[in-house]
Design an enzyme around this catalytic site. Structure first.
Site, short mmCIF file in Angstrom:
data_model
loop_
_atom_site.label_atom_id
_atom_site.label_comp_id
_atom_site.label_asym_id
_atom_site.label_seq_id
_atom_site.Cartn_x
_atom_site.Cartn_y
_atom_site.Cartn_z
N TRP A 134 0.80 -1.22 0.00
CA TRP A 134 0.00 0.00 0.00
C TRP A 134 0.83 1.28 0.00
O TRP A 134 0.34 2.34 -0.33
CB TRP A 134 -0.91 0.03 1.25
CG TRP A 134 -0.16 -0.24 2.52
CD1 TRP A 134 -0.09 -1.43 3.17
CD2 TRP A 134 0.63 0.67 3.29
NE1 TRP A 134 0.71 -1.32 4.29
CE2 TRP A 134 1.16 -0.04 4.38
CE3 TRP A 134 0.95 2.03 3.16
CZ2 TRP A 134 2.00 0.56 5.34
CZ3 TRP A 134 1.78 2.62 4.09
CH2 TRP A 134 2.29 1.88 5.17
N ASN A 135 2.12 1.20 0.37
CA ASN A 135 2.82 2.46 0.67
C ASN A 135 3.21 3.27 -0.57
O ASN A 135 3.33 4.48 -0.51
CB ASN A 135 4.05 2.22 1.56
CG ASN A 135 5.03 1.23 0.97
OD1 ASN A 135 4.70 0.40 0.13
ND2 ASN A 135 6.27 1.29 1.44
N HIS A 159 -3.36 -6.09 -5.61
CA HIS A 159 -2.91 -4.93 -4.85
C HIS A 159 -3.27 -5.11 -3.37
O HIS A 159 -3.98 -6.04 -2.98
CB HIS A 159 -3.51 -3.65 -5.40
CG HIS A 159 -2.54 -2.50 -5.41
ND1 HIS A 159 -1.74 -2.21 -4.33
CD2 HIS A 159 -2.22 -1.60 -6.38
CE1 HIS A 159 -0.98 -1.16 -4.61
NE2 HIS A 159 -1.25 -0.78 -5.85
N GLY A 214 6.53 -6.52 0.32
CA GLY A 214 5.73 -6.49 1.54
C GLY A 214 6.54 -6.90 2.74
O GLY A 214 7.77 -6.76 2.77
N SER A 215 5.86 -7.44 3.73
CA SER A 215 6.50 -7.80 4.99
C SER A 215 7.29 -9.10 4.85
O SER A 215 7.12 -9.86 3.89
CB SER A 215 5.43 -7.98 6.07
OG SER A 215 4.61 -9.11 5.76
N GLU A 236 10.87 -8.33 -2.36
CA GLU A 236 11.30 -7.02 -1.87
C GLU A 236 10.66 -6.81 -0.50
O GLU A 236 9.48 -6.52 -0.39
CB GLU A 236 10.86 -5.92 -2.84
CG GLU A 236 11.43 -6.05 -4.24
CD GLU A 236 12.92 -5.80 -4.33
OE1 GLU A 236 13.54 -5.45 -3.30
OE2 GLU A 236 13.48 -5.96 -5.43
N CYS A 270 10.35 1.35 2.91
CA CYS A 270 11.23 0.25 3.32
C CYS A 270 12.70 0.65 3.24
O CYS A 270 13.52 0.18 4.03
CB CYS A 270 10.96 -1.00 2.49
SG CYS A 270 10.98 -0.72 0.71
N GLU A 364 12.27 -3.00 12.60
CA GLU A 364 12.06 -1.90 11.66
C GLU A 364 10.93 -1.02 12.21
O GLU A 364 9.85 -1.52 12.53
CB GLU A 364 11.69 -2.42 10.27
CG GLU A 364 11.37 -1.31 9.28
CD GLU A 364 10.89 -1.83 7.94
OE1 GLU A 364 10.94 -1.05 6.96
OE2 GLU A 364 10.44 -3.00 7.87
#
Length: 459
Positions: A134-135, A159, A214-215, A236, A270, A364
């Protein structure tokens, strides 16, 4: 409430909801993309596929205001930054339009026996699945879809559930672009799918590869399924990027760069600088100046002109970040500045004296929280920079060019920026090592991830 919904983080208001795809519709979507690959993507030239992407770039530019406002409503990005993101997405698409034929050209191989000829021909693999966060709702899609469509693949795009409006806006752009060049709309297929449904898509033999941003948890789950089915994956993941300051002729400039690197996208990036590692002789002055400049940016309406810091993406994100800060305080971190919290609005917070026994040392912080570290030497700075499970980006500030390259060589990261921040460009590869992921996006290398480098030998 539907899984896919636009909830304005600035107000908490649910603006729209969208149903998830049915299993039958999902199967049809996969087949649509597979049929399009066979009937169009693999049969036409690179130039034909690039023409479609050229129109995608053009439409992003034409609709930049509309697209940017959607992003502000969905995830709280300040409008000026959202406009910049749309422009960057257009530039990424255009980069592959301009360079696709050159990067995908046949590559001759010199034969040692001098007989016949041989070359490598690059071709798409087929249907690819993209799982996007989403970022950066437009930029992330551009760096996946742009190179891979030009390379000859077709795209299924899942998405983030909080970005359905931007997802539909991009689907409309791709459909219009396809129609303008006489291509089928199945080149790019948007799917509002659940995680369970996505697991079946990854396993589907019609799907040849997966890219996920994502995470760590999401990446590990996707990689496990993909590995079981022998699918290529690009991952990523997150980062806890170090900003190393060893010397500078302009401390105020370095401080402002540090602030900019931490506040980009409301601190939810990130590859943002998150850990500020400063040589002892500069630490006290840097800490004072950084804290003052960092806290000067207070949360504000993301639609207002000049806003640098909007709300976090959701109430859950704000609660998670607040819990991390509270835990760091309980475990002994010094708080140089603590921002006020109101709903999703989270003020800039600066931590110091974070030790390796604390959770904050290893985590993080996805929001406007910065951690400052004092070191005595270059060697200590590198050890601290590398003492993390992540390895995405890194920043090195020094007036000594030899030292800069020496430190760059020693850092475990996919990217090193020397004396600058926010220097991303379409031609520069993006990616990390360790738990930050594998593979590269953007630049020439993005075109190498999901292609068949086919050897052709002629007698």
């Amino acid at each position: 409430m539907s899984q896919y919904a636009v909830i304005n983080p600035a107000t908490g208001e649910t603006l729209s909801e969208y149903p998830t795809i049915t299993n039958t519709e999902l199967g049809d979507a996969v087949q649509w993309a597979a049929d399009t690959f066979e009937s169009w993507s693999r049969r036409v030239s690179v130039a034909d596929r690039a023409a479609l992407i050229a129109k995608v770039a053009e439409l992003h530019t034409e609709r930049r205001q509309e697209l940017a406002e959607i992003a502000v409503r969905e995830m709280g990005k300040p409008l000026d930054q959202a406009l910049g993101e749309v422009d960057f997405a257009a530039a990424i698409y255009q980069y592959y339009v301009d360079n696709g034929e050159k990067f995908l050209a046949d590559e001759p191989i010199e034969l040692s026996d001098g007989t016949g000829s041989a070359f490598i021909r690059r071709a798409g693999l087929g249907v690819l699945l993209g799982i996007m966060p989403w970022n950066f709702p437009y930029y992330q899609v551009a760096r996946f879809a742009g190179p891979n469509i030009v390379a000859g693949n077709t795209i299924l795009l899942k998405h983030a559930p909080q970005c359905p409006e931007s997802a539909l806006a991009m689907q409309a752009i791709f459909e219009e672009a396809a129609a303008s060049v006489g291509a089928p709309a199945g080149v790019y297929v948007n799917i509002f799918a659940t995680n369970d449904q996505i697991a079946t898509v990854i396993a589907d033999p019609r799907v040849q590869g997966v890219s996920v941003t994502g995470s760590e948890r999401a990446g590990a789950a996707v990689a496990e399924i993909a590995g079981k089915h022998l699918k290529k994956v690009v991952l990523e993941m997150g980062g806890s990027d170090p900003f190393i300051l060893l010397s500078t002729a302009d401390l105020d400039g370095a401080v402002q760069d540090a602030v900019n690197a931490r506040l980009d996208n409301n601190g939810q990036s990130c590859n943002a600088a998150k850990r500020f590692i400063v040589i002892d002789s500069l630490y006290e002055e840097f800490a004072a100046k950084f804290t003052e400049a960092f806290t000067a940016a207070q949360p504000a309406d993301p639609f207002a002109e000049g806003t640098l810091l909007g709300p976090l993406s959701s109430e859950a994100a704000a609660e998670r970040l607040g819990e991390q800060v509270d835990r760091a305080k309980k475990q002994g971190a010094t708080v140089l500045a603590e921002g006020s919290r109101s709903g999703t609005f989270f003020g800039p917070t600066v931590l110091a004296d974070v030790s390796e026994e604390m959770d904050a040392y290893h985590e993080e912080f996805f929001g406007p929280v910065a951690s400052l570290y004092r070191v005595e030497s270059e060697e200590e700075a590198v050890l601290l920079a590398n003492d993390t499970p992540f390895g995405l980006g890194s920043y090195v500030y020094t007036t000594d060019q030899e030292q800069a390259l020496r430190v760059a060589d020693a850092i475990d990261a996919g990217m090193v920026w020397i004396n600058l921040v926010l220097g991303d460009a379409a031609e520069l590869p993006f990616g990390g090592v360790k738990r930050s992921g594998s593979g590269r996006e953007m630049g020439r290398f993005a075109l190498e991830e999901f292609i068949n480098k086919k050897l052709i030998r002629i007698a």
